[in-house]
Design a protein around this motif. Structure first.
Motif, PDB file in Angstrom:
ATOM      1  N   UNK A 164       0.836  -1.186   0.000  1.00 29.16           N
ATOM      2  CA  UNK A 164       0.000   0.000   0.000  1.00 29.16           C
ATOM      3  C   UNK A 164       0.876   1.243   0.000  1.00 29.16           C
ATOM      4  N   UNK A 165       0.392   2.255  -0.678  1.00 29.94           N
ATOM      5  CA  UNK A 165       1.076   3.547  -0.690  1.00 29.94           C
ATOM      6  C   UNK A 165       0.123   4.624  -0.212  1.00 29.94           C
ATOM      7  N   UNK A 166       0.678   5.638   0.396  1.00 29.97           N
ATOM      8  CA  UNK A 166      -0.110   6.788   0.825  1.00 29.97           C
ATOM      9  C   UNK A 166       0.668   8.034   0.442  1.00 29.97           C
ATOM     10  N   UNK A 167       0.141   8.779  -0.515  1.00 34.95           N
ATOM     11  CA  UNK A 167       0.797   9.998  -0.976  1.00 34.95           C
ATOM     12  C   UNK A 167       0.229  11.204  -0.250  1.00 34.95           C
ATOM     13  N   UNK A 168       1.110  12.033   0.247  1.00 37.64           N
ATOM     14  CA  UNK A 168       0.703  13.214   1.004  1.00 37.64           C
ATOM     15  C   UNK A 168       0.962  14.479   0.211  1.00 37.64           C
ATOM     16  N   UNK A 169       0.113  15.461   0.415  1.00 33.12           N
ATOM     17  CA  UNK A 169       0.309  16.764  -0.209  1.00 33.12           C
ATOM     18  C   UNK A 169      -0.236  17.837   0.719  1.00 33.12           C
ATOM     19  N   UNK A 170       0.242  19.051   0.522  1.00 26.91           N
ATOM     20  CA  UNK A 170      -0.294  20.172   1.279  1.00 26.91           C
ATOM     21  C   UNK A 170       0.367  20.419   2.608  1.00 26.91           C
ATOM     22  N   UNK A 171       1.410  19.705   2.911  1.00 23.97           N
ATOM     23  CA  UNK A 171       2.106  19.924   4.165  1.00 23.97           C
ATOM     24  C   UNK A 171       3.557  19.511   4.028  1.00 23.97           C
ATOM     25  N   UNK A 172       4.316  19.737   5.069  1.00 21.48           N
ATOM     26  CA  UNK A 172       5.716  19.303   5.073  1.00 21.48           C
ATOM     27  C   UNK A 172       5.763  17.873   5.572  1.00 21.48           C
ATOM     28  N   UNK A 173       5.782  16.943   4.634  1.00 26.82           N
ATOM     29  CA  UNK A 173       5.606  15.526   4.949  1.00 26.82           C
ATOM     30  C   UNK A 173       6.598  15.038   5.996  1.00 26.82           C
ATOM     31  N   UNK A 174       7.818  15.491   5.907  1.00 22.68           N
ATOM     32  CA  UNK A 174       8.860  14.976   6.799  1.00 22.68           C
ATOM     33  C   UNK A 174       8.591  15.303   8.260  1.00 22.68           C
ATOM     34  N   UNK A 175       7.717  16.249   8.540  1.00 23.93           N
ATOM     35  CA  UNK A 175       7.409  16.614   9.918  1.00 23.93           C
ATOM     36  C   UNK A 175       6.344  15.722  10.550  1.00 23.93           C
ATOM     37  N   UNK A 176       5.659  14.938   9.731  1.00 19.83           N
ATOM     38  CA  UNK A 176       4.530  14.167  10.223  1.00 19.83           C
ATOM     39  C   UNK A 176       4.933  12.770  10.671  1.00 19.83           C
ATOM     40  N   UNK A 177       4.335  12.342  11.745  1.00 21.82           N
ATOM     41  CA  UNK A 177       4.335  10.943  12.114  1.00 21.82           C
ATOM     42  C   UNK A 177       3.199  10.295  11.338  1.00 21.82           C
ATOM     43  N   UNK A 178       3.475   9.162  10.709  1.00 23.52           N
ATOM     44  CA  UNK A 178       2.500   8.524   9.835  1.00 23.52           C
ATOM     45  C   UNK A 178       2.061   7.185  10.414  1.00 23.52           C
ATOM     46  N   UNK A 179       0.799   6.886  10.230  1.00 21.77           N
ATOM     47  CA  UNK A 179       0.267   5.624  10.707  1.00 21.77           C
ATOM     48  C   UNK A 179      -0.606   4.951   9.655  1.00 21.77           C
ATOM     49  N   UNK A 180      -0.659   3.638   9.754  1.00 20.40           N
ATOM     50  CA  UNK A 180      -1.601   2.853   8.955  1.00 20.40           C
ATOM     51  C   UNK A 180      -2.597   2.204   9.928  1.00 20.40           C
TER      52      UNK A 180
END
Length: 123
Positions: free
Chosen positions: A20-36
């Protein structure tokens, strides 16, 4: 505000794999903690895996840690969930989520969510 779009779901036979992939936009991705997360019919949504900024620290729900792997590519603003040895009980809608809070990785409160992608594992 970050927007998230999942892809990669589908129908797979038991024992197979999906990424699975999750593409992010509209923010500074590297600052986010990501979860599935995932939610099966009639069940509550559950945290599957999470990954910190930089990708060095990860969390997995105990039953899944040997079969699933979370990773991120900050250059592509994308987080991945590699799922191996899939079982029928892995059938669910899978969601990615993002947060800026640096709370423990097993925290389930996330403000930003994708629309989900269906994963169906046939026996």
């Amino acid at each position: 505000q970050v927007q998230l779009v999942e892809s990669g779901g589908g129908l797979v036979q038991a024992g197979g794999s999906l990424r699975l992939s999750c593409a992010a936009s509209g923010g500074t991705f590297s600052l986010y903690i990501m979860g599935w997360f995932r939610q099966a019919p009639g069940k509550e949504r559950e945290l599957v895996a999470a990954i910190r900024r930089g990708g060095f620290y990860t969390y997995y729900a105990d039953p899944l840690k040997d079969r699933f792997a979370i990773s991120r590519d900050d250059a592509k603003n994308t987080v991945y969930l590699q799922m191996n040895s899939l079982k029928p009980e892995d059938t669910a809608v899978y969601y990615c989520a993002a947060r800026l809070s640096n709370s423990p990785l097993n925290m389930v409160q996330y403000p930003y969510w994708g629309q989900g992608t269906q994963v169906t594992v046939s026996s």
